[in-house]
Design a protein around this motif. Structure first.
Motif, PDB file in Angstrom:
ATOM      1  N   PRO A 128      77.476 -11.270  61.059  1.00  0.00           N
ATOM      2  CA  PRO A 128      76.119 -11.192  60.542  1.00  0.00           C
ATOM      3  C   PRO A 128      75.182 -12.246  61.096  1.00  0.00           C
ATOM      4  CG  PRO A 128      77.719 -11.082  58.774  1.00  0.00           C
ATOM      5  CD  PRO A 128      78.455 -11.477  60.000  1.00  0.00           C
ATOM      6  N   ILE A 129      75.741 -13.409  61.549  1.00  0.00           N
ATOM      7  CA  ILE A 129      74.863 -14.430  62.113  1.00  0.00           C
ATOM      8  C   ILE A 129      74.102 -13.836  63.294  1.00  0.00           C
ATOM      9  CG2 ILE A 129      74.812 -16.656  63.284  1.00  0.00           C
ATOM     10  CD1 ILE A 129      77.194 -17.509  61.637  1.00  0.00           C
ATOM     11  N   ARG A 166      75.319 -16.170  53.496  1.00  0.00           N
ATOM     12  CA  ARG A 166      75.817 -15.859  54.843  1.00  0.00           C
ATOM     13  C   ARG A 166      77.320 -15.637  54.835  1.00  0.00           C
ATOM     14  NH1 ARG A 166      78.915 -17.980  58.051  1.00  0.00           N
ATOM     15  NH2 ARG A 166      79.059 -19.818  56.703  1.00  0.00           N
ATOM     16  N   SER A 167      78.025 -16.485  54.114  1.00  0.00           N
ATOM     17  CA  SER A 167      79.485 -16.373  54.068  1.00  0.00           C
ATOM     18  C   SER A 167      79.924 -15.039  53.471  1.00  0.00           C
ATOM     19  CB  SER A 167      80.083 -17.523  53.251  1.00  0.00           C
ATOM     20  OG  SER A 167      79.855 -18.761  53.882  1.00  0.00           O
ATOM     21  N   GLU A 169      79.069 -12.280  55.987  1.00  0.00           N
ATOM     22  CA  GLU A 169      79.980 -12.329  57.117  1.00  0.00           C
ATOM     23  C   GLU A 169      81.320 -11.686  56.744  1.00  0.00           C
ATOM     24  OE1 GLU A 169      81.027 -16.267  58.422  1.00  0.00           O
ATOM     25  OE2 GLU A 169      81.163 -15.577  60.485  1.00  0.00           O
ATOM     26  N   ASP A 229      80.763  -7.981  56.678  1.00  0.00           N
ATOM     27  CA  ASP A 229      80.225  -7.402  57.915  1.00  0.00           C
ATOM     28  C   ASP A 229      78.844  -6.770  57.690  1.00  0.00           C
ATOM     29  OD1 ASP A 229      80.537  -7.107  60.633  1.00  0.00           O
ATOM     30  OD2 ASP A 229      81.423  -5.117  60.486  1.00  0.00           O
TER      31      ASP A 229
END
Length: 279
Positions: A2-3, A45-46, A49, A52
């Motif tokens: 995702p970053i 974010r984690s 991620e 996905d």
């Protein structure tokens, strides 16, 4: 994933010729301080991620449309953009914030990956065209006072600048005093204009001015609105997320608890997967 995926998704706009992956625009309603914003951006974010899901961090540097003069507005343009820039550099996540006036657009575009037009300002021609001229993606929130088909007029003000990198966000329509209602038919109607639609599950449960000097709301209904929106064809979800909503400095009544984010997103993934399997 995702970053890179959040930025990749924005680069793919308008995405007319292919279905975008389910994505999240989220964060606290307003920047409260740098440490808190960094904490939330990293935690969200984690989760994204892990699942996905492309993620774009949203927090306002200035809430210029608060109910009361005494309400907290945020750190302001200069300090707020510095914080958002640090979040972007630290996490690798793209960032978005509201712009309220034309003079804010230039400085904001130097930092933000996407500009957001608040619902109350969605017909402001000069603001829309200033945002469009940056050639940055624009998240255009449909005003509570508009029918879904009317937002096409606002879209044309942006596309007249040659910018077609647009998301349209549905966040409910005024329904009597201090209440909003979401007509899920709005999502396919707005999609028919030719741009991806986002369901704003947080502001859809807001009760504008419901607390007298601030807005109320019912965060318990956020998952319901999000699930219905994705089922109706929304490409992504917008959600205000806070680690302790009762202490949030803005929209405490309609922020999703951070600890509930993963199961919330998993339910949306299942709905999207079922829709994709039925194609």
């Amino acid at each position: 994933m995702p970053i890179a995926a959040g930025k990749k998704l924005l680069d793919a706009l308008p995405g007319k010729d292919r279905r975008l992956p389910l994505f999240l625009i989220g964060g606290p309603c307003v920047i409260e301080d740098e440490a808190h914003s960094l904490f939330l951006a990293d935690r969200i974010r984690s989760v994204c991620e892990k699942l996905d899901i492309p993620f774009i961090f949203k927090a306002s540097f200035d809430k210029a449309n608060r109910s009361s003069l005494s309400s907290y507005r945020g750190p302001g343009l200069e300090k707020g953009l510095k914080i958002l820039s640090r979040i972007r550099e630290s996490t690798g996540v793209p960032v978005v914030s509201d712009v309220h006036e034309t003079w804010q657009v230039g400085p904001a575009a130097e930092v933000l990956d996407m500009l957001q037009i608040p619902a109350f300002l969605c017909r402001q021609t000069d603001l829309l065209q200033a945002a469009g001229r940056t050639q940055k993606p624009v998240n255009l929130k449909k005003g509570q006072f508009l029918s879904p088909c009317e937002i096409k007029n606002a879209v044309q003000k942006i596309t007249a600048t040659g910018n077609h990198k647009i998301l349209l966000t549905e966040r409910g329509t005024l329904f009597g005093y201090q209440n909003l209602i979401v007509d899920m038919r709005a999502i396919p109607i707005m999609s028919g204009i030719g741009y991806p639609v986002v369901i704003d599950a947080s502001h859809s449960v807001q009760k504008p001015g419901g607390e007298g000097t601030s807005s109320g709301g019912d965060a318990n209904d956020i998952p319901l609105i999000a699930r219905c929106g994705i089922a109706a064809g929304a490409a992504g979800v917008f959600c205000e997320i806070h680690d302790n909503p009762p202490t949030a400095l803005s929209d405490r009544h309609n922020s999703l608890l951070l600890n509930d984010l993963e199961p919330f997103l998993r339910s949306l993934i299942r709905i999207r997967s079922a829709l994709d399997a039925d194609q």
